[in-house]
Design a protein around this motif. Structure first.
Motif, mmCIF file in Angstrom:
data_model
loop_
_atom_site.group_PDB
_atom_site.id
_atom_site.type_symbol
_atom_site.label_atom_id
_atom_site.label_comp_id
_atom_site.label_asym_id
_atom_site.label_seq_id
_atom_site.Cartn_x
_atom_site.Cartn_y
_atom_site.Cartn_z
ATOM 1 N N GLU A 31 0.829 -1.205 0.000
ATOM 2 C CA GLU A 31 0.000 0.000 0.000
ATOM 3 C C GLU A 31 0.863 1.254 0.000
ATOM 4 N N ASN A 32 1.971 1.225 0.720
ATOM 5 C CA ASN A 32 2.881 2.370 0.716
ATOM 6 C C ASN A 32 3.566 2.532 -0.641
ATOM 7 N N ARG A 71 1.163 4.376 -2.774
ATOM 8 C CA ARG A 71 1.105 5.795 -2.434
ATOM 9 C C ARG A 71 2.266 6.556 -3.084
ATOM 10 N N GLN A 72 3.441 5.899 -3.130
ATOM 11 C CA GLN A 72 4.606 6.563 -3.711
ATOM 12 C C GLN A 72 4.608 6.497 -5.237
#
Length: 351
Positions: free
Chosen positions: A290-291, A294-295
């Motif tokens: 998920e991170n 986001r990036q």
């Protein structure tokens, strides 16, 4: 602050996904083991159902069977998720599914622990069932002509021979019941009639035991009648001589037998539970991916964690969410009748 935060590179994320895929498939096998253990325990209990009173003894095997089947389904799904998560684009398919899957896996793991503890706490119920069940089986031992009970003589005899036991708590239990059917009593014999008349309930009681109580390892021929009468047998002293009957009661024998089975099953289930705890790595994989989303860079480093905030903050926020939902529900039940637009407004707030 995130709890147990770990930094993952692209290589580490891929390796984590591959390891979790393998572990999930191993967990499918452990689910089959749970199912097999539950089925085995259920069959063992069912084999001697006539010797046990009606108790909730099948709750443990039924739970193991159910948990085993659920384990196969959950871990099969987990294997598919982890296999697809190697590709960040395929992760988008499972993004909304992973959090419910992790929560479901957590409760399922808790059920495995409960099943293991139930295996260790089942002894008391089993002992109560055996006390009453063996008493009834011995009481109906003589009813070989009664439908529904004609098999009990054979069942009790095989039990005493197989487990090398006698009576419920010992051989003296047979002295307190009539285990010889009236059909095989000679009513023309004065001794038989006197013995029946001397009993308040009109039963033929004697200091004897069935042949299945005899110890086959004893060098002396079995003394199963007039056990307490020294003069009835040559060179015999009931008080001092070691009897050639099985010393152990059948309740103790069966209790030890089933207890050893349940403790072994409980130990195996505990090991499976510890193995299932390893699958918390799925949470790390979810948060790390998920991170990455986001990036926006599939090759970048990302943080994985078990909880996004501290345990206290997470509990507080969840409590506030539940509390706010409770207030919305209260508004819904009290004011919706006065203003029909409130229901629509609340729905928009929730969703």
């Amino acid at each position: 602050m995130a709890v147990l935060k770990v930094k993952f590179t692209k290589t580490k994320r891929d390796k984590l996904a591959q390891v979790l895929w393998v572990l999930n498939w191993i967990s499918v096998v452990t689910g089959l083991i749970l199912f097999s253990l539950g089925l085995f325990l259920k069959v063992e209990l069912e084999k001697r159902r006539e010797l046990m009173a009606e108790r909730e003894l099948h709750s443990v095997p039924n739970m193991l069977i159910t948990v085993g089947l659920i384990a196969c389904a959950i871990n099969f799904l987990g294997g598919k998720i982890c296999y697809d998560c190697v590709d960040t684009n395929k992760f988008l398919r499972w993004k909304l599914v992973m959090l419910p899957y992790i929560i479901l896996t957590f409760f399922f793991t808790l059920c495995i622990l409960v099943g293991a503890l139930m295996c260790y706490s089942m002894r008391g119920e089993l002992e109560e069932a055996l006390v009453v069940g063996l008493q009834d089986a011995m009481r109906f031992y003589k009813d070989t002509d009664t439908p529904g009970r004609c098999f009990l003589k054979r069942t009790v005899d095989l039990l005493q021979i197989q487990f090398q036991c006698c009576g419920n708590t010992g051989h003296r239990d047979w002295f307190q019941i009539q285990w010889v059917s009236n059909r095989y009593l000679d009513m023309s014999c004065k001794e038989v009639v006197d013995r029946i008349r001397s009993n308040v309930e009109g039963k033929y009681l004697m200091d004897g035991v069935p042949f299945s109580c005899c110890n086959v390892n004893s060098p002396r021929p079995c003394i199963q009648y007039q056990i307490t009468n020294n003069s009835a047998h040559y060179n015999y002293d009931y008080q001092s001589e070691e009897l050639n009957l099985w010393k152990r009661g059948c309740r103790q024998a069966l209790l030890e037998y089933y207890t050893s089975i349940m403790h072994s099953i409980g130990f195996i289930v505990l090991i499976i539970w510890l193995f299932e705890v390893v699958l918390t790595g799925v949470r790390y994989l979810q948060t790390a991916l998920e991170n990455v989303l986001r990036q926006g860079d599939p090759e970048c480093e990302s943080d994985g964690y078990l909880l996004e905030t501290s345990l206290a903050e997470t509990a507080r926020s969840n409590f506030n969410i539940i509390k706010s939902l409770g207030k919305l529900n209260q508004i819904n039940t009290t004011d919706s009748d006065r203003d029909p637009n409130i229901n629509r407004t609340i729905s928009l707030i929730i969703f």
